[in-house]
Design an enzyme around this catalytic site. Structure first.
Site, PDB file in Angstrom:
ATOM      1  N   TRP A 164      19.069  52.957  58.516  1.00 21.70           N
ATOM      2  CA  TRP A 164      19.094  54.052  57.567  1.00 21.70           C
ATOM      3  C   TRP A 164      18.149  53.905  56.572  1.00 21.70           C
ATOM      4  O   TRP A 164      17.591  54.884  55.914  1.00 21.70           O
ATOM      5  CB  TRP A 164      20.449  54.056  57.019  1.00 21.70           C
ATOM      6  CG  TRP A 164      21.384  54.499  58.406  1.00 21.70           C
ATOM      7  CD1 TRP A 164      22.432  53.796  58.607  1.00 21.70           C
ATOM      8  CD2 TRP A 164      21.403  56.018  58.681  1.00 21.70           C
ATOM      9  NE1 TRP A 164      23.063  54.777  59.661  1.00 21.70           N
ATOM     10  CE2 TRP A 164      22.396  55.721  59.582  1.00 21.70           C
ATOM     11  CE3 TRP A 164      20.410  56.913  58.842  1.00 21.70           C
ATOM     12  CZ2 TRP A 164      22.598  57.006  60.653  1.00 21.70           C
ATOM     13  CZ3 TRP A 164      20.758  58.069  59.606  1.00 21.70           C
ATOM     14  CH2 TRP A 164      21.863  57.976  60.675  1.00 21.70           C
ATOM     15  N   ASP A 200      21.992  54.728  48.400  1.00 24.05           N
ATOM     16  CA  ASP A 200      22.615  55.210  49.919  1.00 24.05           C
ATOM     17  C   ASP A 200      23.897  54.601  50.035  1.00 24.05           C
ATOM     18  O   ASP A 200      23.858  53.435  50.417  1.00 24.05           O
ATOM     19  CB  ASP A 200      21.674  55.317  50.913  1.00 24.05           C
ATOM     20  CG  ASP A 200      22.197  56.002  52.025  1.00 24.05           C
ATOM     21  OD1 ASP A 200      23.513  56.407  52.011  1.00 24.05           O
ATOM     22  OD2 ASP A 200      21.939  56.091  53.373  1.00 24.05           O
ATOM     23  N   LYS A 207      32.236  59.025  56.475  1.00 28.66           N
ATOM     24  CA  LYS A 207      32.783  57.811  56.709  1.00 28.66           C
ATOM     25  C   LYS A 207      33.945  57.307  55.813  1.00 28.66           C
ATOM     26  O   LYS A 207      34.752  56.926  56.321  1.00 28.66           O
ATOM     27  CB  LYS A 207      31.474  56.935  56.273  1.00 28.66           C
ATOM     28  CG  LYS A 207      30.514  56.854  57.812  1.00 28.66           C
ATOM     29  CD  LYS A 207      29.166  57.045  57.323  1.00 28.66           C
ATOM     30  CE  LYS A 207      28.360  57.253  58.678  1.00 28.66           C
ATOM     31  NZ  LYS A 207      26.983  57.412  58.514  1.00 28.66           N
TER      32      LYS A 207
END
Ligand code: PLP
Length: 362
Positions: free
Chosen positions: A102, A173, A197
């Site tokens: 990511w 993030d 999530k």
């Protein structure tokens, strides 16, 4: 019927009491006789919900007034673009700390809009064990537009237990770890997280941004919905927000507060992940390739020494109602995600299953 435990990496499990409440209120929300999905986001009832959700999130993470809290669409991936589009200008360079899939995607997206210094923060030793390198050894940008890092790498299962030092704005993030541990908000200038999530269903992204940072942002030439300052001024309602996702997130925030807040989630995250790591580490039947100090509390990839047993493991786990354990397609093996909604009993059931599997197949 025994319970199904859901270890999906995302979209992920939601707390059972939240789902039951949503079910109960589905056709008649707030006594209106219709669903929360069917009403105007500008109505008084919805505005109250939206305001309360923001207040609860501020309370849960101890977010002060110097920050705006936004409820946006587009996922974390839109933030990968939106951040550099507004902040990476005037020939400046941004630092991207890279330690997994990511963070790499975020850096690659930013590089389409401006100058990026990609800092590889992973060391792989002779046994294949991955660890985060000391930030002292990084090749830093002297005066960065900002420094971006990924607090928890969801695929590799790697976590920054300390916030990287920087002399520019710090952006994180936190898609897969927000609300699972306490934060010192003073360290951050912008935090973003896709909801699917640890917050609610897919379709919403939370952005927590220091208002001072607006002064460094440029929005000319950008779609108006990418204008953080305008979103903040308009309560994230420049256009129709993801109303149902926002509603479900508000139920999750209620539930979190009832459970004892982020402090309690942090204790549970430690407990749940320790159970699984202890089981992995007791011999070499299972392995996890991350150095102990950098292991994630949310996502734990693991492998069988005898890889040919992986298929059998996954089939039998499914039969035992332990779902979502298949590893990410880039790594194979298994991965267990232990987000806030996964109860301690889920981790206990998994570890019991892993030990039984080992006894029968070891
Ligand atoms: C899942 C995830 C993303 C991608 O989120 P989208 O909402 O699908 O764009 C980005 N970063 C991290 C750390 C993630 O876990």
């Amino acid at each position: 019927m025994s319970k199904t435990y859901n270890f999906c990496a995302g979209p992920a499990a939601l707390p059972e009491p939240v789902m039951l409440r949503a079910q109960q209120e589905l056709l008649d929300w707030n006594g209106l006789g219709v669903s929360v999905m069917e009403i105007s986001h500008r109505s008084k009832d919805y505005q109250e919900l939206a305001n309360k959700a923001e207040k609860d999130l501020r309370n849960l993470l101890d977010i002060g007034d110097e920050f705006a809290v936004l409820f946006l669409q587009g996922g974390a991936s839109l933030q990968f673009a939106s951040i550099p589009m507004s902040l990476l200008h005037s020939g400046r360079e941004a630092e991207y700390v890279e330690n997994g899939v990511w963070s790499k995607k975020a850096a690659e997206e930013a590089a389409r809009f401006g100058k990026v210094n990609m800092i590889n923060a992973v060391n792989i030793d002779e046994n294949g064990i991955r660890s985060l390198t000391d930030s002292q050894s990084w090749n830093r940008t002297e005066n960065p537009a900002y420094t971006h890092f990924t607090s928890n790498e969801t695929i590799e299962g790697m976590r920054f237990s300390q916030v990287p030092q920087t002399n520019g704005p710090l952006i994180a993030d936190m898609s897969s770890c927000i609300l699972s541990e306490r934060l010192d908000m003073k360290a951050f200038d912008l935090i973003y997280a896709g909801a699917q999530k640890n917050i609610g269903p897919a379709g919403m992204t939370i952005v927590i941004v220091k208002r001072e940072l607006f002064e460094q942002m440029k929005f000319d030439g950008l779609p108006k919905v990418f204008n953080y300052e305008a979103q903040a001024k308009n309560g994230s309602m420049l256009n129709t927000p993801p109303t149902f996702a926002w509603y479900l997130a508000s139920l999750v925030f209620d539930w979190l507060q009832e459970q004892g807040g982020v402090m309690r989630m942090e204790e549970l995250a430690k407990q749940k992940s320790q159970l699984v790591y202890d089981c992995i580490d007791e011999d070499d039947f299972f392995t996890n390739p991350i150095a102990v100090k950098d292991r994630s509390m949310m996502n734990i990839p693991f492998f069988l020494k005898n890889e040919s047993l992986s298929e059998k493991f996954l089939i039998q786990a499914q039969e035992a109602k332990l779902m979502g354990l298949k590893g990410h397609r880039s790594l194979g093996g298994m991965r267990v995600s232990l987000y806030n909604s996964v109860p301690l009993e889920g981790a206990q059931a998994l570890v019991k299953f892993m030990r039984e599997f080992k006894t029968l197949n070891g």
